[in-house]
Design a protein around this motif. Structure first.
Motif, mmCIF file in Angstrom:
data_model
loop_
_atom_site.group_PDB
_atom_site.id
_atom_site.type_symbol
_atom_site.label_atom_id
_atom_site.label_comp_id
_atom_site.label_asym_id
_atom_site.label_seq_id
_atom_site.Cartn_x
_atom_site.Cartn_y
_atom_site.Cartn_z
ATOM 1 N N LEU A 144 36.496 47.741 38.431
ATOM 2 C CA LEU A 144 37.132 48.729 39.305
ATOM 3 C C LEU A 144 37.017 50.165 38.790
ATOM 4 N N SER A 145 36.363 50.337 37.659
ATOM 5 C CA SER A 145 36.389 51.667 37.031
ATOM 6 C C SER A 145 35.125 52.483 37.257
ATOM 7 N N HIS A 146 34.295 52.076 38.215
ATOM 8 C CA HIS A 146 33.091 52.884 38.457
ATOM 9 C C HIS A 146 32.922 53.198 39.932
ATOM 10 N N ASP A 147 34.046 53.261 40.630
ATOM 11 C CA ASP A 147 34.058 53.673 42.035
ATOM 12 C C ASP A 147 33.113 52.807 42.876
ATOM 13 N N ALA A 148 33.253 51.492 42.722
ATOM 14 C CA ALA A 148 32.367 50.564 43.443
ATOM 15 C C ALA A 148 32.676 50.593 44.940
ATOM 16 N N LYS A 149 31.621 50.409 45.745
ATOM 17 C CA LYS A 149 31.826 50.320 47.195
ATOM 18 C C LYS A 149 32.043 48.864 47.595
ATOM 19 N N LEU A 150 31.483 47.986 46.803
ATOM 20 C CA LEU A 150 31.593 46.554 47.080
ATOM 21 C C LEU A 150 32.051 45.842 45.816
ATOM 22 N N LEU A 151 33.028 44.972 46.000
ATOM 23 C CA LEU A 151 33.512 44.182 44.878
ATOM 24 C C LEU A 151 33.183 42.718 45.159
ATOM 25 N N VAL A 152 32.504 42.096 44.218
ATOM 26 C CA VAL A 152 32.134 40.683 44.377
ATOM 27 C C VAL A 152 32.862 39.890 43.298
ATOM 28 N N LEU A 153 33.701 38.972 43.726
ATOM 29 C CA LEU A 153 34.502 38.217 42.764
ATOM 30 C C LEU A 153 34.281 36.726 42.954
ATOM 31 N N ASP A 154 33.873 36.067 41.887
ATOM 32 C CA ASP A 154 33.613 34.630 41.959
ATOM 33 C C ASP A 154 34.726 33.889 41.232
ATOM 34 N N GLU A 155 35.612 33.288 41.972
ATOM 35 C CA GLU A 155 36.734 32.528 41.411
ATOM 36 C C GLU A 155 37.532 33.344 40.384
ATOM 37 N N PRO A 156 37.967 34.536 40.732
ATOM 38 C CA PRO A 156 38.641 35.342 39.703
ATOM 39 C C PRO A 156 40.031 34.819 39.353
ATOM 40 N N THR A 157 40.612 34.023 40.243
ATOM 41 C CA THR A 157 41.988 33.577 39.996
ATOM 42 C C THR A 157 42.058 32.115 39.548
ATOM 43 N N GLY A 158 40.909 31.478 39.430
ATOM 44 C CA GLY A 158 40.898 30.061 39.046
ATOM 45 C C GLY A 158 41.472 29.852 37.654
ATOM 46 N N GLY A 159 42.368 28.876 37.550
ATOM 47 C CA GLY A 159 42.933 28.536 36.239
ATOM 48 C C GLY A 159 43.962 29.529 35.724
ATOM 49 N N LEU A 160 44.390 30.452 36.577
ATOM 50 C CA LEU A 160 45.387 31.429 36.125
ATOM 51 C C LEU A 160 46.767 31.063 36.648
ATOM 52 N N ASP A 161 47.799 31.499 35.911
ATOM 53 C CA ASP A 161 49.150 31.188 36.388
ATOM 54 C C ASP A 161 49.489 32.081 37.587
ATOM 55 N N PRO A 162 50.473 31.667 38.400
ATOM 56 C CA PRO A 162 50.755 32.404 39.648
ATOM 57 C C PRO A 162 51.083 33.878 39.434
ATOM 58 N N MET A 163 51.726 34.199 38.293
ATOM 59 C CA MET A 163 52.084 35.604 38.033
ATOM 60 C C MET A 163 50.832 36.475 37.903
ATOM 61 N N VAL A 164 49.893 35.994 37.094
ATOM 62 C CA VAL A 164 48.659 36.770 36.879
ATOM 63 C C VAL A 164 47.857 36.826 38.176
ATOM 64 N N ARG A 165 47.830 35.685 38.901
ATOM 65 C CA ARG A 165 47.094 35.662 40.172
ATOM 66 C C ARG A 165 47.633 36.710 41.121
ATOM 67 N N ASP A 166 48.947 36.778 41.174
ATOM 68 C CA ASP A 166 49.591 37.732 42.059
ATOM 69 C C ASP A 166 49.250 39.173 41.659
ATOM 70 N N GLU A 167 49.257 39.389 40.354
ATOM 71 C CA GLU A 167 48.941 40.722 39.837
ATOM 72 C C GLU A 167 47.519 41.124 40.241
ATOM 73 N N ILE A 168 46.594 40.161 40.103
ATOM 74 C CA ILE A 168 45.192 40.427 40.454
ATOM 75 C C ILE A 168 45.061 40.700 41.951
ATOM 76 N N LEU A 169 45.777 39.922 42.757
ATOM 77 C CA LEU A 169 45.702 40.124 44.213
ATOM 78 C C LEU A 169 46.271 41.493 44.604
ATOM 79 N N ASP A 170 47.321 41.910 43.900
ATOM 80 C CA ASP A 170 47.895 43.244 44.171
ATOM 81 C C ASP A 170 46.867 44.336 43.901
ATOM 82 N N ILE A 171 46.155 44.174 42.788
ATOM 83 C CA ILE A 171 45.143 45.184 42.434
ATOM 84 C C ILE A 171 44.037 45.218 43.485
#
Lengths: 282, 204
Positions: A144-171
């Motif tokens: 997220l630190s290079h002003d991307a126009k497109l973000l491609v995420l492959d299973e970024p929340t897999g294996g994470l606890d709900p708190m971290v998942r939520d944090e990632i989704l907020d971002i």
């Protein structure tokens, strides 16, 4: 402008093939790619990123053919988060930032530092000592630190606890506030995608069974629960998936094809996906 | 390129210090046999860096970044060459010091041997890197070991007085630097092959 255009993309590996996948994702949209493990999500992402060669079909990302040499430069506008952080263990976040400052032309150390603070990532600690959640947050900060126009995420929340998942989704929600930013996110955690996405693509055993706007999808389909005998009156062409139990039949049906007096329930995205997958086995 | 060099330097700073120290010592001791180990390490260094990339799966992330495959390959070659250049400078400087203290003579034979050792370093790189780029470090390692064994055997033969003499009689018209330049050119010539094989591996 379309952020991603995929036409008849296919790739065959021993024991698996991705078959004739086509879709178009407009700029500014968030697309969730759903599918069970081994459905072909990562293969599709690799093809879209030009990191694997398709056997047939083509893909354009941000207006550039992914097989063209110029696509390397286009990747400057794309942020990528894979299912693991994939960063050298011996480095720390500061060193990683210095490396990425030479990778991306619009790398912003200030934004990166802000993300490190916001996500409570220790800057001088070796990545080796990070938890899985921290590694994924670091990968996200880097993407997220290079002003991307497109973000491609492959299973970024897999294996994470709900708190971290939520944090990632907020971002990710924050990221998409600007209208020109597009996100392609793959996951088998459908509830995460339901919160975030405008479009849902369902990949099942290498086939794209579904690509539709999420809200329309939830409006167009309904769950019906009927005794077996009554279920026989439901037109077969309306049925997308069936689950038979002791007390009757539960099915996903297309609303417009069934009688309006049937007791229809609004499905959640997970139910739609599960029934589509089951339908394939009927 | 800068990013890749920076990443590898950080990696060496983290995990490769001891290896570098040992092989620096090999380069500066007043015995060229040790320098041959040091020059052989040039290919080990490239292999070590590539293995580190594979272990943390950095090599899976690389094709997603705005870095061309050509640069990925070139950087690993450059890492080996830079290491060889550094070791040569260290060997020459230390040699001048040893000569100053009469611990070792400085003559044409020394430079010939130095050139041959460096040539072996270049040739090992030329043999190993294409294979490693094609198969990765795990599957490519047997080839590398074969190259190391061959280089060691060659070194032993060359350092053996009789073998050295017979080789010299064969190569009487060829100077050490000729061999070095030829080996360096062979190393450079394998770059397109490595790029091709690397693309074949990652795009599969």
């Amino acid at each position: 402008m379309n952020a991603i255009e995929v036409n008849g993309l296919g790739k065959t590996y021993p024991g698996f093939s991705l078959k004739n996948v086509s879709f178009t994702l407009a700029e500014g949209c968030i697309m969730g790619l759903v599918g069970e493990n081994g459905a072909g999500k990562s293969t599709l992402i690799r093809l879209i990123m030009g990191a694997a060669q398709a056997d047939f079909g083509s893909a354009q990302v941000l207006g550039q053919e992914v097989t063209a040499p110029e696509f390397t430069r286009t990747k400057d506008d794309i942020g990528v988060v894979l299912d693991e952080a994939h960063f050298p263990d011996g480095l720390n976040a500061v060193q990683l930032g210095r490396i990425f400052s030479s990778v991306y032309t619009r790398w912003d150390p200030g934004v990166y530092g802000t993300y490190l603070d916001k996500l409570e990532l220790p800057a001088k600690k070796r990545i080796k000592a990070y938890s899985r959640g921290m590694r994924m947050k670091l990968a996200l900060a880097a993407a997220l630190s290079h002003d991307a126009k497109l973000l491609v995420l492959d299973e970024p929340t897999g294996g994470l606890d709900p708190m971290v998942r939520d944090e990632i989704l907020d971002i990710l929600e924050d990221f998409t506030r600007r209208e020109d930013r597009t996100v392609l996110i793959s996951s088998h955690i459908v509830s995460d995608l339901e919160k975030l996405c405008d479009y849902i693509a369902f990949l099942h055993r290498g086939e794209l069974l579904l690509f539709q706007e999420k809200d329309r999808l939830l409006e167009e389909y309904a769950i019906v629960k009927l005794p077996e005998r009554e279920f026989l009156n439901v037109p077969p062409e309306a049925v997308r998936g069936v689950r038979r139990g002791k007390y009757g039949v539960e099915a996903l049906v297309e609303r417009r094809l069934v009688r309006p007096d049937l007791p229809l329930e609004k499905p959640c995205l997970e139910e739609v996906i599960v029934f589509f997958a089951r339908g394939d086995r009927q | 390129m800068k990013a890749l060099v920076r990443k590898d330097l950080y990696m060496l700073q983290s995990f490769g210090k001891l290896f570098l120290l040992v092989f620096t010592l090999f380069a500066v001791v007043p015995d060229l046999q040790f320098f041959s180990y040091s020059s052989t390490y040039a290919v080990m260094l490239s292999l070590y860096l590539m293995q580190s990339d594979e272990q943390c799966k950095w090599d899976s992330l690389l094709p997603m970044l705005p870095i061309s495959r050509r640069l990925v390959v070139l950087e690993k070659y450059l890492a080996g060459w830079a290491y060889l250049a550094l070791m040569t400078v260290l060997a020459l400087v230390s040699q001048l010091i040893w000569v100053r203290f009469d611990m070792m003579p400085l003559n044409g034979q020394y430079f010939t041997m130095l050139c041959i050792d460096l040539a072996i370093g270049f040739l090992m790189q030329a043999v190993s890197l294409p294979v490693i780029f094609r198969f990765g470090t795990n599957r490519g390692r047997p080839v590398l070991f074969f190259a190391v064994a061959l280089a060691t055997l060659l070194t032993v033969i060359i350092l053996n007085d009789q073998g050295f003499d017979s080789l010299l009689s064969l190569l009487v018209h060829i100077r050490g630097w000729h061999i070095l330049v030829a080996a360096a050119l062979v190393s450079v010539a394998t770059i397109p092959l490595s790029i091709h094989l690397y693309e074949k591996r990652i795009l599969k």
